[in-house]
Design an enzyme around this catalytic site. Structure first.
Site, PDB file in Angstrom:
ATOM      1  N   ASP A  11     -37.261 -20.660  93.118  1.00 16.70           N
ATOM      2  CA  ASP A  11     -37.793 -21.420  92.165  1.00 16.70           C
ATOM      3  C   ASP A  11     -38.184 -22.692  92.598  1.00 16.70           C
ATOM      4  O   ASP A  11     -37.526 -23.442  92.925  1.00 16.70           O
ATOM      5  CB  ASP A  11     -36.890 -21.478  90.913  1.00 16.70           C
ATOM      6  CG  ASP A  11     -37.585 -21.981  89.754  1.00 16.70           C
ATOM      7  OD1 ASP A  11     -38.520 -23.022  89.733  1.00 16.70           O
ATOM      8  OD2 ASP A  11     -36.958 -22.177  88.507  1.00 16.70           O
ATOM      9  N   HIS A  18     -39.878 -23.509  82.195  1.00 12.88           N
ATOM     10  CA  HIS A  18     -39.273 -22.452  83.160  1.00 12.88           C
ATOM     11  C   HIS A  18     -40.194 -21.115  83.101  1.00 12.88           C
ATOM     12  O   HIS A  18     -39.395 -20.101  83.377  1.00 12.88           O
ATOM     13  CB  HIS A  18     -37.981 -22.236  83.026  1.00 12.88           C
ATOM     14  CG  HIS A  18     -37.218 -23.356  83.522  1.00 12.88           C
ATOM     15  ND1 HIS A  18     -36.827 -23.867  84.569  1.00 12.88           N
ATOM     16  CD2 HIS A  18     -36.466 -24.163  82.699  1.00 12.88           C
ATOM     17  CE1 HIS A  18     -36.301 -24.664  84.718  1.00 12.88           C
ATOM     18  NE2 HIS A  18     -35.664 -25.141  83.526  1.00 12.88           N
ATOM     19  N   GLY A 103     -31.191 -23.022 110.172  1.00  9.19           N
ATOM     20  CA  GLY A 103     -30.939 -21.795 110.974  1.00  9.19           C
ATOM     21  C   GLY A 103     -31.012 -20.663 110.186  1.00  9.19           C
ATOM     22  O   GLY A 103     -31.518 -19.620 110.852  1.00  9.19           O
ATOM     23  N   ASN A 104     -30.578 -20.653 108.945  1.00  8.89           N
ATOM     24  CA  ASN A 104     -30.500 -19.674 108.150  1.00  8.89           C
ATOM     25  C   ASN A 104     -30.866 -19.849 106.742  1.00  8.89           C
ATOM     26  O   ASN A 104     -30.090 -20.943 106.049  1.00  8.89           O
ATOM     27  CB  ASN A 104     -29.499 -18.677 108.185  1.00  8.89           C
ATOM     28  CG  ASN A 104     -29.327 -17.454 107.650  1.00  8.89           C
ATOM     29  OD1 ASN A 104     -29.540 -17.230 106.355  1.00  8.89           O
ATOM     30  ND2 ASN A 104     -29.217 -16.382 108.406  1.00  8.89           N
ATOM     31  N   TYR A 227     -24.536 -26.545  87.866  1.00 12.40           N
ATOM     32  CA  TYR A 227     -25.583 -25.710  87.359  1.00 12.40           C
ATOM     33  C   TYR A 227     -26.886 -26.155  87.768  1.00 12.40           C
ATOM     34  O   TYR A 227     -27.300 -27.486  87.439  1.00 12.40           O
ATOM     35  CB  TYR A 227     -25.630 -25.394  85.789  1.00 12.40           C
ATOM     36  CG  TYR A 227     -27.014 -24.506  85.388  1.00 12.40           C
ATOM     37  CD1 TYR A 227     -26.974 -23.257  85.590  1.00 12.40           C
ATOM     38  CD2 TYR A 227     -27.895 -25.277  84.578  1.00 12.40           C
ATOM     39  CE1 TYR A 227     -28.025 -22.428  85.074  1.00 12.40           C
ATOM     40  CE2 TYR A 227     -28.995 -24.393  84.194  1.00 12.40           C
ATOM     41  CZ  TYR A 227     -28.951 -22.947  84.462  1.00 12.40           C
ATOM     42  OH  TYR A 227     -29.836 -22.209  83.980  1.00 12.40           O
ATOM     43  N   LYS A 230     -30.817 -20.452  87.475  1.00  7.14           N
ATOM     44  CA  LYS A 230     -29.819 -19.004  87.675  1.00  7.14           C
ATOM     45  C   LYS A 230     -30.264 -18.585  88.902  1.00  7.14           C
ATOM     46  O   LYS A 230     -31.532 -18.734  89.652  1.00  7.14           O
ATOM     47  CB  LYS A 230     -30.297 -17.984  86.541  1.00  7.14           C
ATOM     48  CG  LYS A 230     -29.740 -18.382  85.318  1.00  7.14           C
ATOM     49  CD  LYS A 230     -28.206 -18.789  85.455  1.00  7.14           C
ATOM     50  CE  LYS A 230     -27.303 -17.484  85.749  1.00  7.14           C
ATOM     51  NZ  LYS A 230     -26.030 -18.165  85.750  1.00  7.14           N
ATOM     52  N   ASP A 232     -31.776 -15.577  89.896  1.00  8.23           N
ATOM     53  CA  ASP A 232     -32.966 -14.835  89.816  1.00  8.23           C
ATOM     54  C   ASP A 232     -32.921 -13.779  91.176  1.00  8.23           C
ATOM     55  O   ASP A 232     -33.854 -14.220  92.026  1.00  8.23           O
ATOM     56  CB  ASP A 232     -34.171 -15.650  89.597  1.00  8.23           C
ATOM     57  CG  ASP A 232     -34.083 -16.803  88.663  1.00  8.23           C
ATOM     58  OD1 ASP A 232     -33.295 -16.021  87.563  1.00  8.23           O
ATOM     59  OD2 ASP A 232     -34.677 -17.530  88.549  1.00  8.23           O
ATOM     60  N   GLN A 240     -37.017   8.421  98.141  1.00  5.01           N
ATOM     61  CA  GLN A 240     -37.455   9.918  98.318  1.00  5.01           C
ATOM     62  C   GLN A 240     -36.672  10.157  99.739  1.00  5.01           C
ATOM     63  O   GLN A 240     -35.841   9.649 100.380  1.00  5.01           O
ATOM     64  CB  GLN A 240     -38.998   9.927  98.729  1.00  5.01           C
ATOM     65  CG  GLN A 240     -39.788   9.536  97.728  1.00  5.01           C
ATOM     66  CD  GLN A 240     -39.823  10.507  96.391  1.00  5.01           C
ATOM     67  OE1 GLN A 240     -39.955   9.918  95.313  1.00  5.01           O
ATOM     68  NE2 GLN A 240     -39.453  11.671  96.730  1.00  5.01           N
TER      69      GLN A 240
END
Length: 363
Positions: A11, A18, A103-104, A227, A230, A232, A240
């Site tokens: 986000d 939002h 790095g990540n 907070y 969220k 998300d 298959q």
């Protein structure tokens, strides 16, 4: 041909509030990924949105958790955040919880689901993306897809699925994981995945270890300590052959179920399946939305997407979700609409409790 499919989301700013993603942010992301494709960093890509979340779908041959891929995604989100700031979009860059890439991308705010596999003769995949809900929102549908014969008849009548699947479940509070084999450990597994806030399903495998599904389990509140929005989450499911059919993978969403999130991340609400164009959570910033984009992979190329939940056959699910939303909203600030107190620790509840602590007297 071994392929890595990466879905990374963030986000980076809402339009308006939002409720949606601005076209200029999507355009900026498309430009960045087109350049990455031109430079042979990725094979193919698709940029989309679910509500106010920017979604990057990419194929490459660099494996999971690759630094170059993750850095490119991070830089794309940073560039889109600059667009969001220029447009004064709400919460610009709210999922970017670090000052610089390290790095990540995991642990830095954005959510990621990835899987590496040998591309089959026909390789259909469905990518689920949600807005206004938390990681763990995929627990019930993944259970239905891969362990419930009332949803997936292939578990009963398809020889190559009859042996069942393995579920990788994470304990996101204590940073541990466990593998359950189904059907024999279904009852044990349900003890844990029935509490999706703490025990999300991270991945599903065939009994011989081939990846079938992968989800994002990052929890923003745990990373930020407060907070900030969220999670998300996103989820990739192969279809298959040795896996459930496309229709079996989509079927769990024909019946809305309650997820945590919605307004200020503090309420239970029904998750509503919609096409991309209708993934616009507006009523009380909701109700939560889920979209499903289908692709055929061909030498790493993303053939698609099919916007599955734009189908009229999900009209009744949307009607049911709206009725559930009306019922839940009648509770206002009372449970069970509002989350229980032990799951409100990242809202204003702790501050209110501290402020009033001395006014509580022994009975």
């Amino acid at each position: 041909m071994k392929i890595t499919l990466s879905v990374i989301k963030a986000d980076i700013g809402g339009f308006v509030g939002h409720s949606d993603s601005h076209p200029e942010c999507l355009c900026e992301a498309d430009n960045k990924l087109a350049k990455a494709k031109q430079n042979d960093l990725i094979i193919d890509y698709h940029v989309t949105k679910c509500g106010d979340d920017l979604q990057l779908i990419m194929t490459h041959q660099k494996g999971e958790n690759n630094t170059d891929i993750h850095e490119m995604a991070w830089n794309t989100f940073v560039s889109c955040t600059e667009v969001a700031k220029r447009l004064k979009l709400y919460g610009a860059g709210q999922d970017l919880l670090a000052d610089a890439f390290s790095g990540n991308i995991k642990g830095m705010g954005p959510g990621a689901a990835e899987m590496e596999f040998e591309e089959r003769i026909s390789e259909p995949v469905v990518i689920f993306m949600a807005d206004k809900t938390s990681s763990g929102a995929w627990n019930m549908p993944l259970y239905k897809m891969f362990a419930d014969p009332f949803n997936t008849i292939g578990l009963v009548i398809a020889e190559n699925m009859h042996q069942g699947f393995k579920f990788e479940v994470h304990d996101v509070k204590d940073s541990k994981k466990i593998i359950f084999s189904t059907p024999e450990e279904i009852y044990d597994m349900l003890v844990f995945i029935g509490a999706p806030n703490r025990y999300p399903v991270k991945a599903v495998y065939t009994r011989n270890g081939e990846i079938a599904a992968s989800s994002s389990t990052q929890k923003l509140a745990f990373i930020a300590g407060r907070y900030v929005g969220k999670d998300d989450p996103v989820c990739i499911v192969r279809c298959q052959g040795a896996f459930p059919a496309v229709g079996e993978v989509l079927e769990p969403f024909a019946t809305p179920y309650l997820v945590e999130g919605w307004m200020r991340g503090s309420h239970w609400g029904p998750i509503m399946p919609t096409g991309v164009a209708d993934s616009l959570p507006t009523r009380f910033d909701g109700p939560p939305r889920v979209i499903a984009q289908g692709f055929q992979l061909s030498q790493g190329k993303l053939v698609g997407p099919r916007d599955f939940f734009a189908d009229v056959s999900y009209d009744q699910a949307r009607e049911m979700a709206n009725k559930m939303a009306y019922m839940m909203r009648q509770h206002g600030p009372f449970e069970p609409h509002r989350l229980p107190l032990d799951e409100m620790e990242y809202t204003t509840m702790p501050q209110v409790s501290r402020k009033l602590a001395e006014r509580f007297k022994p009975l």
